[in-house]
Scaffold this motif. Sequence first.
Motif, short mmCIF file in Angstrom:
data_model
loop_
_atom_site.label_atom_id
_atom_site.label_comp_id
_atom_site.label_asym_id
_atom_site.label_seq_id
_atom_site.Cartn_x
_atom_site.Cartn_y
_atom_site.Cartn_z
N TRP A 14 0.84 -1.21 0.00
CA TRP A 14 0.00 0.00 0.00
C TRP A 14 0.87 1.26 0.00
CZ3 TRP A 14 -1.08 -4.27 3.08
CH2 TRP A 14 -2.27 -4.95 2.78
N MET A 55 1.22 4.02 -3.08
CA MET A 55 0.94 5.44 -2.84
C MET A 55 2.17 6.29 -3.10
SD MET A 55 -1.62 5.54 0.49
CE MET A 55 -0.77 4.28 1.45
N ALA A 74 -11.78 3.55 4.09
CA ALA A 74 -10.54 2.86 3.71
C ALA A 74 -10.70 1.34 3.70
CB ALA A 74 -9.41 3.29 4.65
N ALA A 110 -5.37 1.93 -2.48
CA ALA A 110 -4.24 2.78 -2.09
C ALA A 110 -4.01 3.89 -3.11
CB ALA A 110 -2.97 1.94 -1.93
N GLY A 125 -6.04 6.58 -1.52
CA GLY A 125 -4.92 7.01 -0.69
C GLY A 125 -4.10 8.14 -1.27
N LEU A 166 -2.30 5.22 6.55
CA LEU A 166 -3.27 4.66 5.60
C LEU A 166 -3.00 3.19 5.33
CD1 LEU A 166 -3.47 7.63 3.06
CD2 LEU A 166 -5.29 6.87 4.60
N SER A 167 -1.71 2.80 5.32
CA SER A 167 -1.38 1.39 5.08
C SER A 167 -1.79 0.51 6.26
CB SER A 167 0.12 1.24 4.80
OG SER A 167 0.89 1.46 5.97
N PHE A 199 -6.05 0.39 5.30
CA PHE A 199 -6.53 -0.34 4.11
C PHE A 199 -6.60 -1.85 4.32
CE2 PHE A 199 -5.07 3.51 1.63
CZ PHE A 199 -6.35 3.88 1.23
#
Length: 433
Positions: A161, A165, A332, A344, A348, A369-370, A373
């Motif tokens: 991810w 991104m 997410a 992502a 993302g 964010l990783s 997700f």
Amino acid sequence: MYLQTTIIAIIMVATFALASWKLKSPEISMVITAIVGALVGGFGFPSRLLVEGMFTYFDVGMIFLTASIFINIYSETGAMNALVRWIVKQFYDRKWLMLVLLGILMIIPGALTGAGSVSIFVVGGLVASVMSYMGFSKRRVAAFIYLFAMLAAVSPPINLWAMLMAAQANMPYVGFNVVLLVPIVIIALFTIVYTGTSKTPERKSKEHILSELPLPPEGMNWFKIITPFAVLLVLILLSKFAAFSIPVLGLPLTFVICAFASAMMDRKRWDVRKWFDVMVKTMDQVFPLLATVISVGALVNIMTATGVRGLLAITFITLPMVFIYITALLFAPFAQGALSYGSAIILGTPIIFLFNSVGLNVTVTAAALSLLFPLGDCLPPSRIVGRLTVETVGYEGSYMSFLKAIAIPWLFMGAIGLLMLIFPNQLDFLVVY
């Protein structure tokens, strides 16, 4: 132009929803959506755009494939079996230390391949068996296996991810090691405590579990167990600290070298047929992940050509920050469940652009964010890791009861990711290059 792009976006969303409902395949649904989007956008049948998109993440796919070959060859040598038996022999009577070591064992394959499913394929069955013999219920075993599979996918050196991104946002994939390891350790300890505090009334004896575990091949020793990972560590450190003194290897070639080193540890049992069987097994495991990466590239390329991706980016950039904070833990995971790794890029990357525009640390943002997700890998329509966990553990309840079983550590992992997303600048000391 804005109205036209909005119409294309609505049609693509409707197409994806209908295709996912009918076909139950996110990968095929993404390709169909890409074709429909190109047709509606006036590009005709987008042969060139599809081919270009399919090769967008070719390097990521090669990392997936070669890393999985390495970990499968290593497993086939019997080294994993020997390692599990050693852990049981030495620490079976120490419950907490056993859980820590089993968690580390779960993380290693996924950390090297970027896929939590590989951890389940390689050691998930062994870990689930050991925990069942220790007396843990199927609910707690399922929660443990799923959460550590997620942590394995998030762990460095390969966090797909964050890599996707970073590639889309034109930022280097560096500085992620510590900022990922710290929350992973916190979440792992919480999951271990959550699992270990449950009642274990049917604990089997050490002798019984050792009799049930598969035996390693004759001649397996610590040198053969450690050498492949030592080769991997040396090559990574040389690439980092002696970059101008050695040829550029890259991760795919590094994993191929480590796979060869693993095979040499057990060369008496290796022949052409054995190599072929491992390659076929690896392709069966990795094919869904490669299909996802290929279909994501095709969809993103069409979205870029039609302007839909730009529309999403502009929409996110103009949203109030508080809206993203409030909805991140909802959108997410569900985006991951629908789009897999495409989440992502599609969701993302605009968030990274937005946070960068207001001066927030994008490395911490991408790391946060990783963590959010992968929570969606147990949600429909894909449910990739969730289904694997249920099958591996032998969970007999309904899938909804499985979701309830993993809810507490799932929410804790989401809360950690959300806190990192809200306070990225306060955590920028964790970004170590």
